[in-house]
Structure formats: structure tokens, C-alpha cells
Design an enzyme around this catalytic site. Structure first.
Site, PDB file in Angstrom:
ATOM      1  N   LYS A 136       0.854  -1.194   0.000  1.00  0.00           N
ATOM      2  CA  LYS A 136       0.000   0.000   0.000  1.00  0.00           C
ATOM      3  C   LYS A 136       0.888   1.242   0.000  1.00  0.00           C
ATOM      4  CE  LYS A 136      -4.021   1.913   2.497  1.00  0.00           C
ATOM      5  NZ  LYS A 136      -4.892   1.758   3.679  1.00  0.00           N
ATOM      6  N   SER A 169      -9.755   1.984   2.751  1.00  0.00           N
ATOM      7  CA  SER A 169      -8.846   2.708   1.879  1.00  0.00           C
ATOM      8  C   SER A 169      -7.831   1.816   1.148  1.00  0.00           C
ATOM      9  CB  SER A 169      -8.077   3.736   2.697  1.00  0.00           C
ATOM     10  OG  SER A 169      -7.269   3.079   3.665  1.00  0.00           O
ATOM     11  N   SER A 194     -10.023  -0.448   6.909  1.00  0.00           N
ATOM     12  CA  SER A 194      -9.424  -0.242   5.589  1.00  0.00           C
ATOM     13  C   SER A 194      -8.755  -1.462   4.967  1.00  0.00           C
ATOM     14  CB  SER A 194      -8.398   0.894   5.651  1.00  0.00           C
ATOM     15  OG  SER A 194      -9.049   2.133   5.602  1.00  0.00           O
TER      16      SER A 194
END
Lengths: 476, 482
Positions: B75, B150, B174
Site C-alpha cells: 500500500k 482505503s 481499511s
């Protein structure tokens, strides 16, 4: 109208740890800009602080030395404000629960003692340093993250002199426990002062101003003297004090407004989530307490008791650890502590001042000084001879006994030798002899001085005095 | 055989037998990316040559690590030394950290192949990956829909077989919510299980890095790889990390599972509700004892979260000021002007919204009513779980109240968007671990996720329940047609 001055001081102290408070970077002073910085003290995204236990230990040492109540839990808070020398745009500090609270230290004003309360002691990180150029500013982050201890007093001081004495007493303690260089010029000790005035007898505090930018203890005193006058003049003329921060301008000797509290920041303190709170282990504190040296005040009291020094002399002897240790060695060797203290405060202190050295650089050994003092006490040399002898010991490194023998400095108490000198002096100073005979008792002192001069200070002054009086009376 | 469609543990077997090489896997991944990425937009930074180079370098060495030769995507809020790390934000344009996050050091040490960075909501602020400065990521099951957020890029990449392993971060759901809506496995570890050093902070007291994978066994492998105490993170726990593989294969017979009634009320999607009910029946069939329970303070979780998380975020994001790194606009007039311009141009709307919210919550005069109160309620929420775990080995809930919604559907309505995390937020507030695994599909073929919450540091238990469920169902085998 007469006003009472009320002063409180905030001292920021750089702790002398090897590495910074939340990372492993070195804390050395004077290295190339930004050579001692890493992602943590540069506040890079993703970096996290880890507490340096040594900084906490030194902080706790200060807290114990200042008789504070130490917190049970160690917590940190974030103080949020934007400034380019603050790389995370928040400072890790302690707000709600400082490291320690409610301490005190004593200052000596003349012959009286005064207790100044300490409100709080907390640990935080130092900021970077800005250098302003013509069109730009540069930042050095070497200082960023150096452990800083903030020591806040209660508003217990009532004169600039007391503020000065507080700083001196505080510095003395801090040097004793060896937690900081305490160097105001290098910035390892910084001081901000809060000052207000109130009518004598009032209990409510007046509006205060905060004074910054002093770089010596004398500067603090001078700034406060100026500010007290400025506030008094304002009040006297019906004016009002603005609550504001003022900068001391040492060149002009005045304080000038910096920013007013109306524009003050809301720091939005909240608990630092990157450092979990933890308990102060009792063993950790016990170990610090055990290693604590005897502090200036108890030492002073012991000097009064054990060595029969006056309060004043004892305080001076105890104010610096080096001097105190030196004094104590001499006192134990020579059996005359009072004289040892006098010499340390007098000729030795003057010598160190003239040569710009401190006690640890003094080549005169305690054994040499006490050897000399013993010779004075036993009448082998006169005090006058000793003054010159002291310098010779320092310069040659030779022991006093040896020097006295080599140079033949022993005191002359032999009546025959003295008589010759006395006769000569009377013959050369008929007028003074007359004066004495006609009742001016003081005239004898002049003649004693002449005899001392003739014998290069080696004559026993009491004996000379006695013999002169006899002789002058007899001739009459 | 398309190696990119296989699980990590299967690839390790093949690599050990020398049937394949890491380069083969890498090439298969690159092929898939070249085919699918233009529609998906799951990746924030990917350089084909760079990835191949890393893979070749690895092939030369012994490759003995636990992740020997398995490619992994990271990420974009986890620092990789000298590689773009931007949190999908304009304000970190061009930022290459001078250091590796601890998890990256661990992955490199275990011979994983770092492939690139995945797209995300800006600074992890969102549940749809629509707030990225690189544009939205699309759901592989339906390109008109969001992949969750996210960590939407990580979940979409794994789901679409662009990635074998991916790391996400989870502050309020997330990892789990995107895993749920993309039909993959996502695990949020216990707070303190995985080092946060090098994770660009959103909310420091809630953030955790965790695995997003194709199945439960892979999640266990990747979790073990990244877990453990780290001296660089004082909030990381000094608790040994078990070798999950032996523990998770034990039967779940006799385990007690709590079903909190607060997670089955209100405007929940019927299809989701039915899938969860079937999943619970399945777990009962496997010998678990399921029982209704209550977590009474659940209804306050979203409010508490949006105070605590935004307060911390407002402070964490202060450092993006144009002074040292990232964006600094032209024509700066003063330091205040630089701050304003940098942050005005650099942050997107949602980031600004959360910074303002958090700044307000911490402001003098409001602190007690908002932030302090929120901390107190957070303690109550944690106590709810402490109580429940006295009785239960784990808690079973849906991961998200709905399947993937349409791109643009909620982006202009933040409050509705915030409710996407209603079932995942409590685990972050309580610091407990949670996993989301596939447990069904809607009629329109969108994945539905089952959430299993466990006791602090008992990831083994939730992995075990998840593994047993997975081995007895087929949901995880379905892959989107791209």
C-alpha cells in the site's frame, strides 16, 4: 505608590545525554549543520519516537534534587503549532501530567533564607535552529530532539536579585548532579521570566509580561530591573500593563514587545499516541536516589555544623561542588577550616579569576594549601609571607615547607634580630615616634609596617608591636 | 498454468520443487497487469523493469526465506526506501523515503519480491479508494463499482490476480472492508502486533498494517512474516508470534462464537444478512457453538472513531508543510503563505475535511466535550469486548453492511460513506484483531464478507475459524472475469 514585584521563572535545560531523547542521533554541540539528524528527529513521515531512558533518568534526578513529587505514570502529550524549526509541526512534551510537581529550593538573600517553590518539571524535545539570511532561512536540525527539561517556578521571587539568586542556586544543584552543561551562551540553559507588579499588600497578581532572549544570569537580572521600572512607570502614570511577550535587547538594555497573548496559539494538547504511558518503576527511582550526591544545601548545613563556618561562608564553600570538595580536603588536613575557607574565598579565588581558571584547573593541591596554613598557625611564617608564598607554590609546584626553607622565609621572633630593625626604624621615623609619644596610638601601626617592610614581611607582627610600645615608652 | 492465479503457499511448493522460478511468477503478474490495469487502476507506482530486476537479483541468491520468491505489492502509505511513497496524495508528490518501514525490512529479509505500490484513498481517508490523487480504483467484479477502501488498490490487485500477496493498513476497516467487497481475505492484526514504523500515520492509536491475500493460509503466512516486536515502535508488543500454520488447522468443534445483536439491525442489506446467517449455520455444522450476545456501546463507535481518528490525523498531517519534502508551490511570499499554499494545493477535499474536524475536536473549549468524551466511550467499547471474550472464543459479524456500491454513489455524502465502516471500526477502537473472508455473493455476483473478531493477540483463533470455514466452502475459489 510602592509596588511589590512578582517574578516566576521558566528554565529550559538541555540534558547532557549522549543521544537524543527520541532517537539515536548524537547530541554533540557544534557539528556541521544537519549532520546529526535521522528520519525520527527530522519528523519524516512514518517515523516513530522511542524514549531514551537516560533522559528520563536525568529528568528524575533533577526532580529528586528539587524535592519534587514524581509522577507515578510517564505520559507524553503533543503540543501542536506550526513553525519551520519544528519538523513534525508538533512538539512531544508533557502537559497534564508532568514528570514531577510541587518541589522547592532555598535561596540565601543576605543572612536570610527564602524558599522558592517549583511548580513543575517536564521532559520535552528541543527544536531545530533557524538561520535567517537576506531572502531565505536555513534550518539546522542537529538540535532537534535534544532532551529538554522545563523547570517552572511558582511566582515566589520578589526582586530581580532574588531571580538571580534562584538561577544561581538552581545551576549549582544542576551542576552537582551533573545533568547538563548549564551553559547559557551555548543555549544548554535558557530562561524566560514572568514578571508583574502589584500594590504592596494586595494578594491578587497583576497583569504579567513574559521576558525572553536573555543570555546570561546577569542579563536576566538586568532585564527584570528594566521591566519592573517600565511597569512601575506605566502604572504610576495611570497606564495599563499589556499581557504580552517581550524580548530583552541586551545592547540597549531594554525590553521590547514581541507578540501579544491575543494572538497566542491554541496548542491543542492531546496524549501522544506513539508513546504508550508506562509506570515509573520504584527500583528505577530508588537507584537514582541512591546515587544522588550530597546537594549544596545539606552540604552547607554540614559545613556550618562540622567546621563551624558562618552560614555565609558555608554557602559559598558549598555552592560549587569542586570548591566544596577542595575545601573539605583542606579543612580535614589543616585543622583550621575557617582559615581554609578565607583563603579559598580570598587569594585563591582572586588568582583563579585573574587567570580565568576554575578550581578543577588549579594546580595547587589541597595538601599544599593546608601545609602552608599549618605553617601560619604554628608561627613559622607570617600571613604576609604566605601571600607571596602561595603564588610561588602554584608557579613552581614545590611544597610550601621546602620553599620556606630554601628561601629562608621563616618568621623572625628572635628579639635581638627584631631589636636591631626596630631601632633602625625609630631612628629613621622620628616624627611618628613623637606622634605616638604625644598620644597618637595609631602611629605605632605605621612603625610596625616599616619594620615588616625591612624584614621582608618575616617579622612576627605581634611581637614587633609589643616591643615597639615598650621601647617608645621606655625612651620617654 | 497462469501462476498469478495461484496462492502464495501453492507457489512456494512449486518453487521448492524447482518446477518454476520467481521470474516465471513475475512475468505472469506483469502480463496480467498489462492486460487488466488500464481498467482497474489498482496500482499507484509500478515499474516493470524495476520489478524484474529485483526478481533477477533474488534468483541469484540462495532464497531460503519464508517468502522465497513470492511477489508482493505494498500500500502506498508504507515507506519503501528510495521508492515513491505518496499516500496517493498530491502533497507527497515525488516523495521517496530515505528508509524502509520495518515490515519492508522483514519482507526483504524473507526474500519476498517487492513489486510496487497500490492505490488507496488519500492518506487512507475513505472507504472507496475514490479520494486518491491517481483516480479511483475499480472493483474487479464490476468495474462500475468501488473496491472498498482505503486499501482498495491492494484488495483489487489480489482479487484480479495482479498480486499474490499485498499489504494494506487498517485504521477503521481499511483492510477488511475492501477485502470483503473484493472477495479476498484481509486481516487486521491486534494493535501492537505489527510494527507501525514506516507506516505513514493516519491515526496512530488505531493504525495497523496487515495482509490481504487470496486465502486464509496465505494470510497466516504473511501475518507471521510481518509480525513481532520492534524496538523502533514503542507501541509494538513484546509478545511471541506463534507459527500459525499448525494451530489454524485444528478443528473448531466446541468453540464458542458470539453473534452480537447490534450488528444485525437497521438498514442492513438483506442479501448480506442472509449470507451471514448461512455462514453461521455452516460454522455450527462444523461443531462451533454460536450464541447471541450484545456489545451495547456499538452504536457510538462511528462517532467516537471520527473524533479520535480525525484528532490524531490533524496532528499527524501537520508535518506536510512544504518545508522539507513533497509539494512546495511556486511564488511563496512568507512562511505562513507557504504553509497555506502547500496545504491548500496538496490536500484533497476529504483530507481537508478530516484535518478541520480533528483540529476542531482538539481545540481549547471543545476538547473535553469531544476528544476526552470520545476517549471515555472508547474505553467502554473496549470493555464490551473484554466482557464478551470472557464467554466467547471469537465474535462473528458481517464485515460491511452492503456489497460494493457504485463509484460516485456516496462520494458527495461523507456521512453515508462513513457508515460503510460501521462493523469494522469497533475492532480498531478496542485494539483487537479481525479478519474478513468471502462468505457469499449477491444476485448480481458481488462478494460478501464475513468478519471474525478475536481476543487481543489471538490471531491464531480467528485464522483457525476462518480456515475451517474456508476449507468447507467454495466462495474463495471464485475469481472475477476481467
Amino acid at each position: 505608590m510602592s509596588y511589590e514585584i512578582v517574578i516566576g521563572l521558566e528554565v529550559h535545560l538541555q540534558l547532557n545525554t549522549k543521544s537524543k531523547v527520541f532517537c539515536g542521533c548524537s547530541t554533540d554541540f557544534g557539528s556541521a549543520p544537519n549532520s546529526q539528524a535521522c528520519p525520527v528527529c527530522l519528523g519524516f513521515p512514518g517515523s516513530l519516537p522511542v524514549l531514551n531512558r537516560k533522559a528520563l533518568e536525568l529528568g528524575a534526578k533533577v526532580a529528586i534534587a528539587l524535592n519534587c513529587r514524581i509522577a507515578e505514570k510517564i505520559r507524553f502529550d503533543r503540543k501542536n503549532y506550526f513553525y519551520p524549526d519544528l519538523p513534525k509541526d508538533y512538539q512531544i512534551s508533557q502537559f497534564n501530567q508532568p514528570l514531577a510537581q510541587a518541589g522547592a529550593l532555598n535561596i540565601i538573600c543576605g543572612e536570610t533564607e527564602k524558599n522558592i517553590r517549583i511548580r513543575r518539571v517536564h521532559l520535552e524535545e528541543d527544536t531545530g535552529k533557524l538561520f535567517h539570511q537576506k531572502d531565505s532561512s536555513l534550518i539546522d536540525f542537529n538540535r532537534s530532539g535534544i532532551p529538554l527539561l522545563e523547570i517552572v517556578s511558582e511566582p515566589d521571587m520578589n526582586s530581580p536579585e532574588e531571580a538571580y539568586l534562584y538561577l544561581t542556586a538552581l545551576k549549582s544543584i544542576l551542576e552537582y548532579i551533573d545533568v547538563s552543561d548549564c551553559n547559557m551562551e551555548e543555549g544548554s540553559l535558557r530562561c524566560d521570566a514572568n514578571i508583574s507588579l502589584r500594590k504592596k499588600g494586595d494578594t491578587a497578581l497583576g497583569t504579567k509580561t513574559e521576558i525572553k532572549n536573555m543570555n546570561s544570569f546577569k542579563g536576566v537580572k538586568a532585564a527584570l530591573e528594566y521591566e519592573a521600572r517600565r511597569q512601575a512607570d506605566l502604572l504610576e502614570n495611570g497606564g495599563r500593563i499589556n499581557q504580552e511577550t517581550r524580548l530583552y535587547n541586551a545592547e540597549k538594555g531594554v525590553t521590547e514587545p514581541m507578540r501579544s497573548k491575543e494572538e497566542a496559539h491554541d496548542y491543542r494538547y492531546f496524549p501522544e499516541p506513539d508513546l504508550a504511558p508506562f509506570d515509573f518503576e520504584e527500583s528505577f527511582l530508588n537507584a537514582i536516589e541512591k546515587d544522588m550526591p550530597e546537594l549544596p544545601e545539606p552540604k552547607k548545613n554540614r559545613f556550618v555544623k562540622d567546621y563551624q563556618l558562618s552560614n555565609y561562608d558555608a554557602a559559598i564553600m558549598a555552592s560549587d561542588k569542586g570548591v566544596a570538595d577542595y575545601f573539605e580536603k583542606c579543612a580535614d588536613l589543616c585543622d583550621n577550616p575557617k582559615t581554609a575557607a578565607n583563603w579559598l574565598m580570598g587569594d585563591i579565588s582572586a588568582y583563579m579569576k585573574d587567570n580565568n581558571i576554575s578550581i578543577k584547573d588549579l594546580s595547587l593541591k589541597p595538601a599544599q594549601l593546608s601545609g602552608m596554613l599549618k605553617m601560619i598557625d604554628s608561627g613559622i611564617i607570617t600571613g604576609k609571607v604566605a601571600k607571596t608564598l602561595l603564588i610561588e607554590i602554584i608557579q613552581t609546584g614545590k611544597d610550601p615547607e621546602k620553599l620556606v626553607k630554601e628561601k629562608g622565609l621563616e618568621q623572625i621572633s628572635d628579639i635581638n634580630l627584631l631589636e636591631a630593625a626596630i631601632n633602625q626604624v625609630i631612628a629613621e621615623n622620628q616624627k611618628s615616634a613623637e606622634d605616638f609619644r604625644s598620644g597618637k596610638d595609631n602611629a605605632v601601626m605605621f612603625l610596625v609596617g616599616k619594620v615588616m617592610q625591612k624584614t621582608k614581611g618575616r617579622a612576627n607582627p605581634n611581637k614587633v608591636n609589643e616591643m615597639l610600645r615598650e621601647k617608645l615608652k621606655g625612651v620617654k | 498454468m497462469e501462476l498469478n492465479t495461484l496462492t502464495g503457499h501453492r507457489l512456494i511448493e512449486l518453487l521448492d520443487k524447482k518446477d518454476i522460478s520467481p521470474i516465471d511468477i513475475c512475468n505472469n503478474i506483469i502480463n496480467k497487469i498489462e492486460k487488466a490495469e488500464k481498467n482497474l487502476n489498482a496500482l499507484a507506482h509500478f515499474d516493470k523493469e524495476n520489478s524484474l530486476e529485483r526478481c533477477k537479483n533474488l534468483s541469484k541468491t540462495a532464497r531460503r526465506g519464508a517468502l522465497r520468491g513470492i511477489p508482493i505489492f505494498i500500500k502506498d502509505n508504507i515507506c519503501v526506501k528510495d521508492e515513491l511513497t505518496t499516500c496517493s496524495s498530491k502533497i507527497l508528490k515525488g516523495f521517496k523515503p530515505p528508509y524502509n518501514a520495518t515490515v519492508i525490512e522483514k519482507l526483504i529479509g524473507l526474500d519476498a519480491v517487492l513489486m510496487g505500490k497500490t492505490n488507496m484513498d488519500e492518506f487512507a481517508f475513505g472507504s472507496s479508494t475514490e479520494t486518491s490523487c491517481y483516480g479511483p480504483t475499480r472493483n474487479p467484479w464490476d468495474l462500475e463499482r468501488i473496491p472498498g477502501g482505503s486499501s482498495g488498490g491492494s484488495a483489487a490487485a489480489v482479487s484480479a490476480d495482479e498480486a499474490i500477496f499485498a499489504l494494506g493498513s487498517d485504521t477503521g476497516g481499511s483492510i477488511r472492508q475492501p477485502a470483503s467487497v473484493c472477495g479476498v481475505v484481509g486481516l487486521k492484526p491486534t494493535y501492537g502486533r505489527v510494527s507501525r514504523y514506516g507506516l505513514i500515520a493516519f491515526a496512530s492509536s488505531l493504525d495497523q498494517i496487515g495482509p490481504i491475500t487470496k486465502d486464509v493460509e496465505d494470510a497466516a503466512i504473511l501475518l507471521r512474516a510481518i509480525s513481532g516486536h520492534d524496538e523502533m515502535d514503542s507501541t509494538s508488543a513484546n509478545i511471541p508470534v506463534p507459527d500459525y500454520m499448525s494451530g489454524i488447522k485444528k478443528s473448531i468443534k466446541g468453540l464458542r462464537l458470539g453473534i452480537p445483536k447490534e450488528y444485525f439491525m437497521g438498514g442492513m442489506d438483506e442479501e448480506v444478512k442472509n449470507s451471514i446467517k448461512s455462514a453461521i449455520e455452516k460454522l455450527e455444522n462444523l461443531g462451533a457453538v454460536c450464541e447471541n450476545t450484545s456489545l451495547p456501546h456499538t452504536e457510538y463507535a462511528v462517532s467516537v472513531y471520527y473524533l479520535v481518528a480525525t484528532a490524531e490525523a490533524s496532528s499527524n498531517l501537520a508535518r506536510f508543510d512544504g518545508v522539507q519534502y513533497g509539494l512546495r508551490p511556486e511564488n511563496i511570499k512568507s512562511i505562513a503563505n507557504m504553509y497555506k499554499k502547500t496545504r491548500k494545493e496538496g490536500f484533497g477535499d476529504e483530507a481537508k475535511r478530516r484535518i478541520i474536524l480533528g483540529t476542531f475536536a482538539l481545540s481549547s473549549g471543545y476538547y473535553d466535550a469531544y476528544y476526552l468524551k470520545a476517549l471515555k466511550v472508547r474505553t467502554l467499547i473496549k470493555k464490551d469486548f473484554d466482557e464478551a471474550f470472557k464467554k466467547f472464543d471469537a465474535i462473528i459479524t458481517p464485515t460491511s453492511p452492503t456489497a460494493a456500491f457504485k463509484i460516485g454513489e456516496k462520494i458527495s455524502d461523507p456521512l453515508t460513506m462513513y457508515l460503510s465502516d460501521i462493523f469494522t471500526i469497533s475492532a480498531n477502537l478496542a485494539g483487537i484483531p479481525g479478519i474478513s473472508i468471502p462468505c457469499g455473493f449477491t444476485k448480481s455476483n458481488l462478494p460478501i464478507g464475513l468478519q471474525i473478531l478475536g481476543k487481543p493477540f489471538d490471531e491464531e483463533m480467528i485464522l483457525r475459524i476462518a480456515y475451517n470455514y474456508e476449507q468447507n466452502t467454495e466462495w474463495h475459489k471464485r475469481r472475477p472475469q476481467l
